[in-house]
Scaffold this motif. Sequence first.
Motif, PDB file in Angstrom:
ATOM      1  N   UNK A 110       0.803  -1.221   0.000  1.00  0.00           N
ATOM      2  CA  UNK A 110       0.000   0.000   0.000  1.00  0.00           C
ATOM      3  C   UNK A 110       0.839   1.277   0.000  1.00  0.00           C
ATOM      4  N   UNK A 111       1.993   1.251   0.616  1.00  0.00           N
ATOM      5  CA  UNK A 111       2.829   2.451   0.686  1.00  0.00           C
ATOM      6  C   UNK A 111       3.753   2.566  -0.534  1.00  0.00           C
ATOM      7  N   UNK A 112       4.317   1.412  -0.947  1.00  0.00           N
ATOM      8  CA  UNK A 112       5.304   1.430  -2.034  1.00  0.00           C
ATOM      9  C   UNK A 112       4.796   0.828  -3.340  1.00  0.00           C
ATOM     10  N   UNK A 113       3.626   0.176  -3.289  1.00  0.00           N
ATOM     11  CA  UNK A 113       3.099  -0.501  -4.477  1.00  0.00           C
ATOM     12  C   UNK A 113       4.188  -1.352  -5.116  1.00  0.00           C
ATOM     13  N   UNK A 114       4.808  -2.204  -4.280  1.00  0.00           N
ATOM     14  CA  UNK A 114       5.989  -2.954  -4.706  1.00  0.00           C
ATOM     15  C   UNK A 114       5.856  -4.415  -4.289  1.00  0.00           C
ATOM     16  N   UNK A 115       6.987  -5.108  -4.230  1.00  0.00           N
ATOM     17  CA  UNK A 115       7.015  -6.506  -3.808  1.00  0.00           C
ATOM     18  C   UNK A 115       8.230  -6.731  -2.919  1.00  0.00           C
ATOM     19  N   UNK A 116       8.279  -7.874  -2.275  1.00  0.00           N
ATOM     20  CA  UNK A 116       9.327  -8.153  -1.303  1.00  0.00           C
ATOM     21  C   UNK A 116      10.733  -8.090  -1.906  1.00  0.00           C
ATOM     22  N   UNK A 117      10.922  -8.649  -3.077  1.00  0.00           N
ATOM     23  CA  UNK A 117      12.267  -8.701  -3.665  1.00  0.00           C
ATOM     24  C   UNK A 117      12.783  -7.296  -3.992  1.00  0.00           C
ATOM     25  N   UNK A 118      11.911  -6.471  -4.532  1.00  0.00           N
ATOM     26  CA  UNK A 118      12.333  -5.111  -4.868  1.00  0.00           C
ATOM     27  C   UNK A 118      12.684  -4.309  -3.614  1.00  0.00           C
ATOM     28  N   UNK A 119      11.891  -4.480  -2.562  1.00  0.00           N
ATOM     29  CA  UNK A 119      12.155  -3.779  -1.305  1.00  0.00           C
ATOM     30  C   UNK A 119      13.491  -4.229  -0.727  1.00  0.00           C
ATOM     31  N   UNK A 120      13.769  -5.521  -0.779  1.00  0.00           N
ATOM     32  CA  UNK A 120      15.049  -6.025  -0.271  1.00  0.00           C
ATOM     33  C   UNK A 120      16.210  -5.395  -1.034  1.00  0.00           C
ATOM     34  N   UNK A 121      16.076  -5.300  -2.336  1.00  0.00           N
ATOM     35  CA  UNK A 121      17.132  -4.694  -3.159  1.00  0.00           C
ATOM     36  C   UNK A 121      17.321  -3.212  -2.824  1.00  0.00           C
ATOM     37  N   UNK A 122      16.224  -2.503  -2.612  1.00  0.00           N
ATOM     38  CA  UNK A 122      16.317  -1.084  -2.260  1.00  0.00           C
ATOM     39  C   UNK A 122      16.987  -0.898  -0.901  1.00  0.00           C
ATOM     40  N   UNK A 123      16.704  -1.805   0.025  1.00  0.00           N
ATOM     41  CA  UNK A 123      17.322  -1.737   1.351  1.00  0.00           C
ATOM     42  C   UNK A 123      18.840  -1.899   1.248  1.00  0.00           C
ATOM     43  N   UNK A 124      19.270  -2.900   0.505  1.00  0.00           N
ATOM     44  CA  UNK A 124      20.697  -3.165   0.333  1.00  0.00           C
ATOM     45  C   UNK A 124      21.384  -1.994  -0.361  1.00  0.00           C
ATOM     46  N   UNK A 125      20.749  -1.472  -1.385  1.00  0.00           N
ATOM     47  CA  UNK A 125      21.324  -0.356  -2.145  1.00  0.00           C
ATOM     48  C   UNK A 125      21.507   0.877  -1.251  1.00  0.00           C
ATOM     49  N   UNK A 126      20.515   1.163  -0.395  1.00  0.00           N
ATOM     50  CA  UNK A 126      20.590   2.327   0.487  1.00  0.00           C
ATOM     51  C   UNK A 126      21.727   2.194   1.494  1.00  0.00           C
ATOM     52  N   UNK A 127      21.889   1.015   2.067  1.00  0.00           N
ATOM     53  CA  UNK A 127      22.963   0.789   3.040  1.00  0.00           C
ATOM     54  C   UNK A 127      24.322   0.947   2.367  1.00  0.00           C
ATOM     55  N   UNK A 128      24.494   0.352   1.212  1.00  0.00           N
ATOM     56  CA  UNK A 128      25.772   0.462   0.497  1.00  0.00           C
ATOM     57  C   UNK A 128      26.084   1.917   0.145  1.00  0.00           C
ATOM     58  N   UNK A 129      25.072   2.654  -0.246  1.00  0.00           N
ATOM     59  CA  UNK A 129      25.282   4.050  -0.611  1.00  0.00           C
ATOM     60  C   UNK A 129      25.684   4.868   0.620  1.00  0.00           C
ATOM     61  N   UNK A 130      25.027   4.623   1.744  1.00  0.00           N
ATOM     62  CA  UNK A 130      25.352   5.348   2.980  1.00  0.00           C
ATOM     63  C   UNK A 130      26.761   5.026   3.462  1.00  0.00           C
ATOM     64  N   UNK A 131      27.213   3.784   3.227  1.00  0.00           N
ATOM     65  CA  UNK A 131      28.561   3.391   3.658  1.00  0.00           C
ATOM     66  C   UNK A 131      29.649   4.135   2.885  1.00  0.00           C
ATOM     67  N   UNK A 132      29.293   4.738   1.771  1.00  0.00           N
ATOM     68  CA  UNK A 132      30.271   5.548   1.039  1.00  0.00           C
ATOM     69  C   UNK A 132      30.621   6.816   1.824  1.00  0.00           C
ATOM     70  N   UNK A 133      29.704   7.245   2.685  1.00  0.00           N
ATOM     71  CA  UNK A 133      29.900   8.473   3.461  1.00  0.00           C
ATOM     72  C   UNK A 133      30.409   8.205   4.879  1.00  0.00           C
ATOM     73  N   UNK A 134      29.858   7.181   5.539  1.00  0.00           N
ATOM     74  CA  UNK A 134      30.188   6.935   6.955  1.00  0.00           C
ATOM     75  C   UNK A 134      30.432   5.446   7.181  1.00  0.00           C
TER      76      UNK A 134
END
Length: 500
Positions: A110-134
């Motif tokens: 309802x919030x993302x109009x998505x599926x479990x696999x896509x959400x998992x990928x977005x989670x991993x991508x966000x963490x990796x991107x943040x690790x570039x800074x801190x």
Amino acid sequence: MDRNRVYFFDTTLRDGEQVPGCQLNTVEKIEVAKALESLGVDVIEAGFPISSPGDFNSVVEISKAVTWPTICALTRAVEKDIDVAAEALKYAKRKRIHTGIGTSDSHIRHKFNSNREEILQRAVKAVRYARKYVDDVEFYAEDAGRTDNEYLARVVEAVIEAGATVVNIPDTTGYCLPEEYGSKIKYLFDHVPNIDKAIISTHCHNDLGMATANTMAGLLAGARQCEVTINGVGERAGNTALEEIAMIIKSHKDINLTSNINTSGIYPLSRTVSNLMNMPVQANKAIVGKNAFAHSSGIHQDGVLKDVSTYEIIDPKDIGLDTNSIVLTARSGHAALKFRLETLGIKLSDEQLDKVYADFLLLADKKKEISDDDILMLAGADKKLEQVVKVDWLQATSGIGMKPVASIGVDIAGEKFEAAASGNGPVDAAINALRQIVRRNIIINEFTIQGVSKGSDDCCKVHMQVEHEGRHFFGFAASTDIVTASIEAYVDCINKIHSL
């Protein structure tokens, strides 16, 4: 790392500040942040930088103002959010980016109009991107409380592999039962093979009144960071209260958990947050409510006066309070009345006490709570005191567009004195004038005005507690004029000091 150490992550300045009408400016946030540092909080979530210029600036200034706590900035799993958070944290000595995404099926559909696999990928991508800074990245699985455990374990394993140093398991809606939430944390420890490479965090809301219970269930199941707020402030019914978790850990030695919290700073900080946010603490609030250490039952009062441990599991001094409170009502006994009279400097024989107690019960049946001036009048203390200092006359002037001023004439042991002064109001001006005459270091600790009846011609009673050379004195007066009653109560205190 100490495996029994619980890290306190305070989000008063982020999640707590989201309460409507409780927003703080940057200066106020810095005041709270410094107090949190003194309290021993490990992580301060300073804001959500991309949400507004004000939030961004607050994170920048808090990063400059505090030294050893980690400063954390919240983001969504969006690269722009993370860029802005990294910029806001540039002055922090220790910095953390807190990024995440909803993982429950409700959020995914309802919030993302998505599926479990896509959400998992977005989670991993966000963490990796943040690790570039801190080096310190926390991931939150929003609505983890209603997320399927098997899928949640997959997400946790993936974000740890991507570089998350802390993984937050929020009960975002406050829905979980303590056993359910504790079991969820245990499931993760049993089914996430790399879980030892990150700290698991609790973040519980209080919608059903179970935030503290759920947080403790999570800590007992292995989580080692708790996300909390002062006084439990937060959206809707609020968050887990820092003071409750800190004192549970301090009181229950048997659970073998420790923290860095200096609990003696809890009560002062509770007052500060309450005042700055204009959000009163409910009287029966655990740990910091005004009734938390108050006893009105005669049986309870008698037990506490003999040994505080009979009804108190926490020493008030442990949270920064001087003592408990014996509240006199119709249920109070001889021991409580005697204790209060002696606190006010009145010592009676057993026969005198019996008579005063009989009168006390008659009055207590008519009033919900007996005040100190009621007790002194019952004991006749107001008739015994020699009035060394007397007010001959008093004039006070105030109004819209003019500075309050007051003049006073005083008789001290037959010698006449006069003085005038200004102040923040007519009462303050009158007291300032009196202080010019009575040159003693007298600190007003408590000043209460109580109406006796109703209406504009109401007679008011003033109760004042002052401190002089380390001792406390109480003054009382009644008048239809608030300024007059206030000055006479102050003079009552002065006469008691003179009588020593």
